[in-house]
Design an enzyme around this catalytic site. Structure first.
Site, PDB file in Angstrom:
ATOM      1  N   GLU A  26       9.941 -25.863  -5.541  1.00  0.00           N
ATOM      2  CA  GLU A  26       9.590 -27.134  -6.360  1.00  0.00           C
ATOM      3  C   GLU A  26       9.741 -28.471  -5.316  1.00  0.00           C
ATOM      4  O   GLU A  26      10.897 -28.318  -4.404  1.00  0.00           O
ATOM      5  CB  GLU A  26      10.188 -27.601  -7.397  1.00  0.00           C
ATOM      6  N   ASN A 173       4.214 -27.586 -17.372  1.00  0.00           N
ATOM      7  CA  ASN A 173       5.460 -27.092 -17.420  1.00  0.00           C
ATOM      8  C   ASN A 173       6.454 -27.582 -18.469  1.00  0.00           C
ATOM      9  O   ASN A 173       6.584 -28.790 -18.571  1.00  0.00           O
ATOM     10  CB  ASN A 173       6.002 -27.428 -15.781  1.00  0.00           C
ATOM     11  N   GLU A 174       7.229 -26.741 -19.125  1.00  0.00           N
ATOM     12  CA  GLU A 174       8.065 -27.241 -20.057  1.00  0.00           C
ATOM     13  C   GLU A 174       7.765 -28.346 -20.736  1.00  0.00           C
ATOM     14  O   GLU A 174       8.231 -29.402 -20.820  1.00  0.00           O
ATOM     15  CB  GLU A 174       9.593 -27.373 -19.295  1.00  0.00           C
ATOM     16  N   TYR A 240      17.657 -19.711 -17.873  1.00  0.00           N
ATOM     17  CA  TYR A 240      18.813 -19.967 -16.828  1.00  0.00           C
ATOM     18  C   TYR A 240      20.215 -19.470 -17.611  1.00  0.00           C
ATOM     19  O   TYR A 240      20.564 -19.649 -18.539  1.00  0.00           O
ATOM     20  CB  TYR A 240      18.956 -21.027 -16.433  1.00  0.00           C
ATOM     21  N   GLU A 296      10.777 -19.356 -14.443  1.00  0.00           N
ATOM     22  CA  GLU A 296      11.904 -19.760 -13.911  1.00  0.00           C
ATOM     23  C   GLU A 296      12.987 -19.010 -14.717  1.00  0.00           C
ATOM     24  O   GLU A 296      13.086 -18.831 -15.773  1.00  0.00           O
ATOM     25  CB  GLU A 296      11.938 -21.167 -14.523  1.00  0.00           C
ATOM     26  N   GLN A 345      15.704 -21.040  -7.176  1.00  0.00           N
ATOM     27  CA  GLN A 345      14.178 -21.231  -6.543  1.00  0.00           C
ATOM     28  C   GLN A 345      14.483 -20.825  -4.935  1.00  0.00           C
ATOM     29  O   GLN A 345      15.385 -20.246  -4.455  1.00  0.00           O
ATOM     30  CB  GLN A 345      13.990 -23.079  -6.426  1.00  0.00           C
TER      31      GLN A 345
HETATM   32  O1  AHR Z   1      14.172 -25.367 -11.646  1.00  0.00           O
HETATM   33  C1  AHR Z   1      14.711 -26.661 -12.074  1.00  0.00           C
HETATM   34  C2  AHR Z   1      14.172 -27.154 -13.374  1.00  0.00           C
HETATM   35  O2  AHR Z   1      14.735 -26.397 -14.494  1.00  0.00           O
HETATM   36  C3  AHR Z   1      12.744 -27.419 -13.084  1.00  0.00           C
HETATM   37  O3  AHR Z   1      12.078 -28.355 -12.567  1.00  0.00           O
HETATM   38  C4  AHR Z   1      12.512 -27.550 -14.780  1.00  0.00           C
HETATM   39  O4  AHR Z   1      11.073 -26.700 -15.037  1.00  0.00           O
HETATM   40  C5  AHR Z   1      13.587 -26.496 -15.305  1.00  0.00           C
HETATM   41  O5  AHR Z   1      14.061 -27.341 -16.364  1.00  0.00           O
END
Ligand code: AHR
Length: 492
Positions: A26, A173-174, A240, A296, A345
């Protein structure tokens, strides 16, 4: 009863899509600029602006697919700002990530060149949050149309005669959060509309990926599937591991034993999320035509002290290596539905493969897991029965051993084993059925301290070595897995 794993090499399941080993880069912090792109005039040796040291290291991972330009950045990105002569490109503020100036020097052409150099397929994420349908539609035309058209002609003027092959395209995205704070009903309608204009030109067939749920938002999956399953090829999911929760995530290096335990338990939660979202998907898509795209994932901690909070720069330890290996084992187990994943990432951001500091770089423990596990890409998953008990500590519970096995095209069976215990070794008996083992090669990644890491001073402190702690007798292998270790065994 001792710890036992039975591996039925003659019972192969589905193929493990190589795209499970995908990456994400990103426009965030030093992920693209410095980490990958230094520009053609840089003193750092580069190929058309991409730094050579990072490129050469990444090539060794056989990266199948790369997601770009975000993330939250994707829903603020206007692709037309990033094509044409670099000196004329618009400068903008990257409001989401640190408020820094984005000079748009890394745009569509540079990204496609990077994919080409890596041998990876591009996965582009379009802008729904602040972009128009026309803008998204023209981007696809620019990249993939072969004939005479305003966008295809502009691409040629900008130096790219042939259209690129583009398979994977994400529609936002999101969109429940940074991508527009939408309700699922609203996004489902927008998805239906935007994807209509994501055209297939000539032979280029786009795999359309709808923006999926945040963690356990099952209602989001329900609504998206109900309203738009017939118009999508993939549905994403983001999750995450934050040991301390989203606000105070916890430190990457100076963490406690309890934080190790919570990290493991939270990693295992990925399995539950996949199962529950999958069950909803099954209702509308029992044949599993639609891929779950976990675009992600990773362990996300507080930034390194003294670094820009908007840059998400964190160190990486043997804990992260174990977390990555356990994720892969879970993804393999569910690879009838999970068709792609993209770790967050690639360089210098969150759970990165590589960290850079000016002209130096280091490979993280997570990098080594990607390298050790690449043998599973596109291999056939093998049925196994794992009886190795659980660890219960500090109020957390997780399996002692996590394992996976697959059969490669040449018949080699690759077994990956991970000891999640931070302090004790474990003895495991592997009963290999359905083949006669005549050759065995092993590698191991481990460390003495639970927070062992690579630094610019000691870049090879954590790295794979050959693994010899096994005894092979009558197709049964007795192995000793040291604490916090990832082991891969190749048998023939
Ligand atoms: O990976 C960092 C961020 O995490 C991304 O930009 C977003 O999609 C997520 O919240």
């Amino acid at each position: 009863m001792g710890n036992k794993i039975t591996i039925n090499t003659d019972i192969v399941k589905n193929k493990i899509n190589k795209n499970i080993y995908g990456h994400f880069a990103e426009h965030l912090g030093r992920g693209i600029y410095e980490g990958l792109w230094v520009g053609e005039d840089s003193a750092i040796p580069n190929t058309n602006g991409i730094r050579n040291d990072v490129l050469e290291a990444l090539k060794k991972l056989n990266i199948p697919v790369l997601r770009w330009p975000g993330g939250c950045f994707a829903d603020e990105y206007h692709w037309k700002d990033g094509v044409g002569p670099r000196e004329n490109r618009k400068r903008m503020v990257n409001t989401h990530w640190g408020g820094v100036v984005e000079n748009n020097h890394f745009g569509t052409h540079e990204f496609m060149m990077l994919c080409d150099l890596l041998g990876a397929e591009p996965y582009i994420c379009g802008n729904v949050g602040s972009g128009t349908v026309q803008e998204m539609s023209e981007w696809v035309e620019y990249m993939t149309f072969d004939g005479e058209s305003p966008m295809a002609n502009w691409r040629r003027e900008n130096g790219q005669e042939e259209p690129w092959k583009l398979t994977y395209f994400g529609v936002g995205n999101e969109n429940w959060g940074c991508g527009g704070n939408m309700r699922p009903e609203y996004y489902a309608d927008l998805y239906r509309r935007y994807q209509t204009y994501v055209r297939n030109y000539g032979d280029n067939k786009i795999y359309r990926i709808a923006g999926g749920a945040n963690v356990d938002d099952y209602q989001w999956t329900e609504v998206l599937m109900r309203e738009a399953h017939h118009l999508m090829d993939g549905l994403s999911l983001h999750y995450y591991v934050h040991p301390g929760g989203f606000e105070n995530k916890g430190q990457a290096v100076n963490f406690t034993e309890e934080e190790w335990d919570v990290s493991m338990e939270k990693t295992l939660y990925m399995g539950e999320l996949i199962e529950k979202h999958s069950t909803i998907m099954d209702k509308y898509d029992p044949d599993k035509r639609i891929g779950m795209i976990i675009d992600e994932w990773g362990a996300w901690y507080d930034v390194e002290p003294g670094t820009n909070p908007g840059f998400l720069y964190q160190q990486n330890t043997i804990r992260d290596a174990v977390i990555a290996a356990v994720h892969f084992n879970i993804f393999h187990e569910h690879s009838d539905r999970v068709q792609m994943t993209n770790i967050a990432q690639m360089v210098n951001v969150i759970q990165a493969m590589i960290l850079t500091e000016q002209d130096n770089m280091l490979l993280t423990p997570t990098y080594h897991v990607f390298e050790m596990y690449k043998v599973h890409q596109d291999a056939e998953r093998i049925e196994m029965d794992v009886n190795t008990g659980a660890i219960e500590e500090n109020g957390y519970k997780y399996p002692r051993v996590s394992a996976t096995a697959s059969k490669a095209g040449d018949g080699t069976v690759n077994i990956s084993l991970c000891n999640l215990d931070k302090s004790s070794a474990v003895f495991v008996e592997l009963d290999v059925r359905g083949m006669n083992v005549s050759e065995l090669n092993g590698r191991i990644l481990t460390a003495d301290e639970m927070n062992a890491k690579n630094t610019f001073e000691q870049p090879n402190y954590v790295q794979p070595t050959s693994f010899t702690d096994y005894k092979l007798e009558n197709n049964k292998m007795k192995v000793e897995l040291p604490s916090k270790s990832v082991v891969t065994l190749a048998i023939k």
